[in-house]
Scaffold this motif. Structure first.
Motif, PDB file in Angstrom:
ATOM      1  N   MET A   1      -0.535 -41.968  76.093  1.00 11.01           N
ATOM      2  CA  MET A   1      -0.445 -42.782  74.876  1.00 11.01           C
ATOM      3  C   MET A   1       0.491 -42.110  73.879  1.00 11.01           C
ATOM      4  SD  MET A   1      -4.399 -43.956  74.413  1.00 11.01           S
ATOM      5  CE  MET A   1      -5.091 -42.341  74.197  1.00 11.01           C
ATOM      6  N   GLY A   2       0.855 -42.874  72.888  1.00 15.90           N
ATOM      7  CA  GLY A   2       1.720 -42.311  71.863  1.00 15.90           C
ATOM      8  C   GLY A   2       2.415 -43.415  71.110  1.00 15.90           C
ATOM      9  N   PRO A   3       2.932 -43.078  69.929  1.00 12.80           N
ATOM     10  CA  PRO A   3       3.631 -44.079  69.130  1.00 12.80           C
ATOM     11  C   PRO A   3       4.890 -44.572  69.844  1.00 12.80           C
ATOM     12  CG  PRO A   3       3.255 -42.050  67.889  1.00 12.80           C
ATOM     13  CD  PRO A   3       2.922 -41.758  69.302  1.00 12.80           C
ATOM     14  N   SER A   4       5.429 -45.688  69.385  1.00 13.05           N
ATOM     15  CA  SER A   4       6.662 -46.221  69.957  1.00 13.05           C
ATOM     16  C   SER A   4       7.779 -45.194  69.816  1.00 13.05           C
ATOM     17  CB  SER A   4       7.075 -47.497  69.225  1.00 13.05           C
ATOM     18  OG  SER A   4       6.082 -48.457  69.380  1.00 13.05           O
ATOM     19  N   GLY A   5       8.606 -45.117  70.829  1.00 17.92           N
ATOM     20  CA  GLY A   5       9.768 -44.237  70.769  1.00 17.92           C
ATOM     21  C   GLY A   5       9.464 -42.803  71.129  1.00 17.92           C
TER      22      GLY A   5
ATOM     23  N   ASP B   1       3.074 -49.626  83.241  1.00 16.13           N
ATOM     24  CA  ASP B   1       3.800 -49.518  81.981  1.00 16.13           C
ATOM     25  C   ASP B   1       3.326 -50.638  81.053  1.00 16.13           C
ATOM     26  OD1 ASP B   1       5.518 -48.885  79.978  1.00 16.13           O
ATOM     27  OD2 ASP B   1       7.355 -49.407  81.043  1.00 16.13           O
ATOM     28  N   GLU B   2       2.562 -50.285  80.049  1.00 17.59           N
ATOM     29  CA  GLU B   2       2.002 -51.242  79.087  1.00 17.59           C
ATOM     30  C   GLU B   2       1.376 -52.447  79.798  1.00 17.59           C
ATOM     31  OE1 GLU B   2       1.636 -50.589  76.099  1.00 17.59           O
ATOM     32  OE2 GLU B   2       3.185 -49.221  75.421  1.00 17.59           O
ATOM     33  N   PRO B   3       0.335 -52.239  80.592  1.00 20.52           N
ATOM     34  CA  PRO B   3      -0.191 -53.345  81.393  1.00 20.52           C
ATOM     35  C   PRO B   3      -0.977 -54.389  80.606  1.00 20.52           C
ATOM     36  CG  PRO B   3      -1.551 -51.392  81.676  1.00 20.52           C
ATOM     37  CD  PRO B   3      -0.406 -50.981  80.811  1.00 20.52           C
ATOM     38  N   PHE B   4      -1.378 -54.063  79.369  1.00 21.73           N
ATOM     39  CA  PHE B   4      -2.278 -54.969  78.648  1.00 21.73           C
ATOM     40  C   PHE B   4      -1.570 -55.804  77.581  1.00 21.73           C
ATOM     41  CE2 PHE B   4      -4.699 -50.960  79.566  1.00 21.73           C
ATOM     42  CZ  PHE B   4      -5.243 -51.424  80.749  1.00 21.73           C
ATOM     43  N   VAL B   5      -0.279 -55.557  77.411  1.00 19.33           N
ATOM     44  CA  VAL B   5       0.447 -56.285  76.361  1.00 19.33           C
ATOM     45  C   VAL B   5       0.548 -57.765  76.725  1.00 19.33           C
ATOM     46  CG1 VAL B   5       2.679 -56.529  75.200  1.00 19.33           C
ATOM     47  CG2 VAL B   5       1.762 -54.261  75.671  1.00 19.33           C
ATOM     48  N   GLY B   6       0.208 -58.624  75.793  1.00 20.69           N
ATOM     49  CA  GLY B   6       0.406 -60.060  75.971  1.00 20.69           C
ATOM     50  C   GLY B   6      -0.600 -60.743  76.866  1.00 20.69           C
ATOM     51  N   LEU B   7      -1.667 -60.054  77.254  1.00 23.52           N
ATOM     52  CA  LEU B   7      -2.662 -60.692  78.122  1.00 23.52           C
ATOM     53  C   LEU B   7      -3.740 -61.361  77.257  1.00 23.52           C
ATOM     54  CD1 LEU B   7      -3.297 -58.049  80.936  1.00 23.52           C
ATOM     55  CD2 LEU B   7      -1.839 -60.062  81.025  1.00 23.52           C
TER      56      LEU B   7
ATOM     57  N   VAL C   1       0.382 -46.140  80.966  1.00 23.77           N
ATOM     58  CA  VAL C   1       1.077 -45.927  79.703  1.00 23.77           C
ATOM     59  C   VAL C   1       0.735 -47.093  78.805  1.00 23.77           C
ATOM     60  CG1 VAL C   1       3.341 -46.076  78.637  1.00 23.77           C
ATOM     61  CG2 VAL C   1       2.980 -44.524  80.531  1.00 23.77           C
ATOM     62  N   SER C   2       0.140 -46.818  77.678  1.00 25.08           N
ATOM     63  CA  SER C   2      -0.309 -47.947  76.855  1.00 25.08           C
ATOM     64  C   SER C   2      -0.480 -47.560  75.397  1.00 25.08           C
ATOM     65  CB  SER C   2      -1.637 -48.454  77.411  1.00 25.08           C
ATOM     66  OG  SER C   2      -2.115 -49.524  76.647  1.00 25.08           O
ATOM     67  N   HIS C   3      -0.331 -48.594  74.540  1.00 25.44           N
ATOM     68  CA  HIS C   3      -0.642 -48.437  73.122  1.00 25.44           C
ATOM     69  C   HIS C   3      -2.091 -48.819  72.847  1.00 25.44           C
ATOM     70  CE1 HIS C   3       3.775 -49.163  72.469  1.00 25.44           C
ATOM     71  NE2 HIS C   3       3.556 -48.124  71.733  1.00 25.44           N
ATOM     72  N   ASP C   4      -2.668 -49.568  73.792  1.00 21.98           N
ATOM     73  CA  ASP C   4      -3.983 -50.158  73.550  1.00 21.98           C
ATOM     74  C   ASP C   4      -5.085 -49.104  73.709  1.00 21.98           C
ATOM     75  OD1 ASP C   4      -3.243 -53.178  73.399  1.00 21.98           O
ATOM     76  OD2 ASP C   4      -2.180 -52.385  75.122  1.00 21.98           O
ATOM     77  N   VAL C   5      -5.291 -48.375  72.628  1.00 25.80           N
ATOM     78  CA  VAL C   5      -6.187 -47.232  72.631  1.00 25.80           C
ATOM     79  C   VAL C   5      -7.578 -47.599  73.134  1.00 25.80           C
ATOM     80  CG1 VAL C   5      -7.280 -45.521  71.147  1.00 25.80           C
ATOM     81  CG2 VAL C   5      -4.935 -46.210  70.713  1.00 25.80           C
ATOM     82  N   HIS C   6      -8.131 -48.684  72.588  1.00 20.58           N
ATOM     83  CA  HIS C   6      -9.523 -49.007  72.883  1.00 20.58           C
ATOM     84  C   HIS C   6      -9.699 -49.492  74.322  1.00 20.58           C
ATOM     85  CE1 HIS C   6     -10.282 -48.221  68.745  1.00 20.58           C
ATOM     86  NE2 HIS C   6      -9.320 -49.062  68.404  1.00 20.58           N
ATOM     87  N   GLU C   7      -8.735 -50.298  74.823  1.00 19.46           N
ATOM     88  CA  GLU C   7      -8.816 -50.763  76.203  1.00 19.46           C
ATOM     89  C   GLU C   7      -8.689 -49.581  77.165  1.00 19.46           C
ATOM     90  OE1 GLU C   7      -7.073 -52.414  73.927  1.00 19.46           O
ATOM     91  OE2 GLU C   7      -8.255 -54.259  73.894  1.00 19.46           O
TER      92      GLU C   7
END
Lengths: 289, 253
Positions: free
Chosen positions: A59-63, A188-194, A220-226
C-alpha cells in the motif's frame, strides 16, 4: 553452513516470529532496490519480502511506485541498483527464455484488465492456455468455464471486451490470470471501480484461492479496509522506501504518523497531499499583478 | 552544423537503428509465426481483403486516365495501336506497384499502426509479455507477414483492373481495335517487366508493413502519440516507396 542447517535455522525463525519477512519461504525478495525515471527517484533502497502462501499487500499513496514495483517483479523493467529475486533467481540476470519460464509461474491482474480486444471473453481466458499447452479443446472448454463461473461471468463468455463494464473486464482478467494455476498472483489495484457485490466476491475469491491453492498473492491497493480483511502481511511505501510493515492489525494500531495518516486518510501529515509548488499566496498575487 | 540539424541527424540515425533492430527481431519471430497460419490469414484478410474496394476503384480510374492520356499522346503520332503496350508497361512496371503501395500505406498501414499503438496504450502488449507470450511473435509478425503477402496480390489486382479500365476507354469509347490492344499489350510485355513489378511490390510490401508495425509497436501510449505514429507511417512509407522505386527502376533498366 550446510543446506540442512539453513533449513533448520529457517524453521526456528518461522516459528518464533509469525507472520514475518524471513527469507526462508520467500518467493519474492526485493533487496536494496534503487530505481529512477529520468532524474526522479522512485525507489531509494527498497526492501521487502513476499512469503510463500501468504497474501501480501503493498500500500501507499499515489506516485510511490507501487505499480513500478510490480513491473520490477515481473521483469518488465530492471532495478538500477539492488536485486529483485523471484523464486530465488535474480530477475535481472535471467535470459529471455528463463524470464518467460518464470513469468509462466505468475499471474498478473492489470489495473485496467488489459483484455485482448480482438478476442471475446471466452477466448481471452483461453488465450494463455492455448499459448502454453497442447490441452485438448474439451479440457480447455471446461477449464475456461470453471474460471468464468468462479468470477460470475460464465454467461458473458461470448461478449467482446468492448461490451463489458470496467468491473466485469477486471473479473475476466482475473479469470485469465488464474486459468493457468500460477504460483504467484499479482493484483494491481483489483478493487477499483467494483460494485459492492463484485468487490465482496473478488475479495472472497482472492482469499479462497490463497487458502485452497496456496497461491502466493501480492495485492497492490489503496483500499486499506478491503485489503485489511484479507492480507496476511502489509507493506506501506512512501518516498521510495518501506515506511511500515506488519499484519493489518499491527498497522492499524501503529503510532507512526505516516501509517496513521494513510490508514485514516488525513490530508495533513508526513505524506504530502500537495505536489511541491511555490507559495500559494505569492503565486496568486503574481497572477493579480 | 547547427544544434537543430545535429539533433535531427542523431534522431534519424537512432530511428534507423531502432527500425533495423526491430526488423531483425521481426524476421526471427516470422519463423515461429509461420506455424500459426490462421493468424496470418486473418491479417491478410484485414489488411488485404478489406483494401480490395479502394484498390480496385483506384486501379479502374488509373487505367481509365492512362487510356485517355496515352491515346491523346499516341494519336498525335498516329500510333494509337501502341495503346495496349504503353498502358500495360506503365501499370506493370510503375503505377501498379507504386500506387498500390501508397494506397496500402494510407488504408492498411495506418490501421496497423493505430491498432498496435492502441494495444500498447491499453497494456495488451504488456499483458501478453507478462503472460510469457512474445508480442512480436504474436502481434507484430503475423501483421507484417499479412502485409507482405497482401501487397503483391493487391498489386496484381490493381494492374489487371487498370488494364481493364484502359481497355474500356481505349477500345469501347475511343475506337482502338480490341484485338490490337490486347495483342500489343501481350507481345510487348516481357518476363523481365513482370519480374520488375513483382519485385517492386514485394519490396514495397515489406517496407510499408515494417514501418507500420514498427511505428505502432514503438508508439507513445497516448492518443497524441498514436496519432503521431500513424502520421509517421504514411509519411515515411510514401517517401520510402518513391525513393526505392527510383532505386529499383535504375537497377532493372
Amino acid at each position: 553452513m550446510s543446506r540442512q542447517d539453513e533449513d533448520e535455522r529457517s524453521r526456528v525463525s518461522d516459528s518464533q516470529n509469525k507472520p514475518n519477512t524471513d527469507v526462508t519461504d520467500a518467493v519474492i525478495e526485493v533487496r536494496g532496490v534503487h530505481y529512477a525515471i529520468g532524474d526522479r527517484p522512485i525507489f531509494d533502497g527498497l526492501d521487502l519480502t513476499v512469503k510463500r502462501g501468504l497474501i501480501t499487500a503493498v500500500m501507499g499513496p499515489s506516485g510511490t511506485g507501487k505499480t513500478t514495483l510490480l513491473r520490477l517483479i515481473t521483469g518488465e523493467i530492471y532495478a538500477g541498483r539492488g536485486r529483485v529475486a523471484v523464486f530465488g533467481r535474480d530477475i535481472g540476470a535471467l535470459t529471455t527464455r528463463e524470464l518467460y519460464a518464470t513469468r509462466r509461474r505468475m499471474g498478473v491482474l492489470f489495473q485496467n484488465g488489459a483484455l485482448l480486444t480482438d478476442l471475446n471473453v471466452y477466448e481471452n481466458v483461453a488465450f494463455p492456455v492455448r499459448e502454453h499447452t497442447d490441452l485438448p479443446e474439451p479440457l480447455i472448454h471446461k477449464l475456461v468455464l470453471t474460471k468464468l463461473e468462479a468470477v460470475g461471468l460464465r454467461g458473458a463468455a461470448e461478449l467482446m471486451p468492448a461490451e463489458l463494464s470496467g468491473g466485469m473486464a477486471r473479473r475476466v482478467a482475473l479469470a485469465r490470470a488464474i486459468v493457468t494455476d500460477p504460483e504467484i498472483l499479482i493484483y494491481d489495484e483489483p478493487f477499483v471501480g467494483l460494485d459492492p457485490i463484485s468487490l465482496g466476491v473478488i475479495l472472497r475469491l482472492v482469499k479462497q484461492m490463497n487458502d485452497a491453492l496456496k497461491i502466493t498473492s501480492v495485492v497492490v491497493s489503496h483500499d486499506v479496509h478491503e485489503v485489511a480483511t484479507i492480507a496476511d502481511y502489509s507493506y506501506l511505501l512512501s518516498e521510495g522506501k518501506v515506511v511500515a510493515s506488519g499484519t493489518p492489525a499491527e498497522l492499524a494500531s501503529s503510532e507512526s504518523a505516516t501509517v496513521r495518516q494513510f490508514m485514516t486518510g488525513g490530508a495533513e501529515g508526513p505524506v504530502r497531499f500537495h505536489y511541491p509548488a511555490p507559495d500559494y499566496a505569492e503565486q496568486l498575487m503574481e497572477v493579480s499583478r | 552544423m547547427s544544434d537543430g540539424a545535429r539533433v535531427g541527424v542523431l534522431e534519424l540515425v537512432r530511428k534507423t537503428g531502432e527500425t533495423g533492430i526491430f526488423f531483425v527481431r521481426l524476421l526471427a519471430a516470422c519463423v515461429p509465426a509461420l506455424g500459426r497460419p490462421r493468424l496470418i490469414i486473418a491479417q491478410i484478410y484485414n489488411a488485404g481483403a478489406r483494401s480490395l474496394i479502394i484498390i480496385m476503384l483506384s486501379g479502374l480510374f488509373t487505367g481509365m486516365v492512362l487510356g485517355l492520356q496515352f491515346y491523346d499522346v499516341l494519336n498525335r503520332f498516329g500510333a494509337t495501336a501502341a495503346l495496349g503496350t504503353a498502358v500495360a508497361l506503365a501499370l506493370l512496371k510503375e503505377l501498379g506497384p507504386v500506387l498500390t503501395a501508397l494506397l496500402f500505406a494510407g488504408r492498411a498501414g495506418t490501421a496497423l499502426t493505430s491498432e498496435i499503438g492502441l494495444m500498447r496504450a491499453t497494456d495488451q502488449l504488456t499483458a501478453m509479455d507478462v503472460m510469457a507470450v512474445d508480442p512480436i511473435r504474436h502481434v507484430a509478425a503475423p501483421r507484417f507477414l499479412g502485409g507482405l503477402i497482401a501487397v503483391p496480390l493487391l498489386t496484381a489486382i490493381f494492374t489487371v483492373v487498370g488494364l481493364f479500365g484502359a481497355q474500356l476507354i481505349g477500345v469501347q469509347f475511343l475506337g482502338v481495335d480490341h484485338g490490337i490492344f490486347w495483342s500489343q499489350a501481350q507481345s510487348a510485355v516481357a518476363l523481365k517487366d513482370v519480374t520488375e513489378g513483382v519485385v517492386k511490390s514485394v519490396v514495397f510490401g515489406t517496407v510499408v508493413s515494417l514501418i507500420a508495425v514498427n511505428e505502432g509497436y514503438h508508439s507513445e501510449p497516448t492518443a497524441e502519440g498514436i496519432g503521431r505514429a500513424t502520421t509517421r507511417t504514411v509519411v515515411a512509407s510514401s517517401v520510402m516507396i518513391l525513393l526505392l522505386d527510383y532505386v529499383l527502376t535504375a537497377v532493372f533498366l
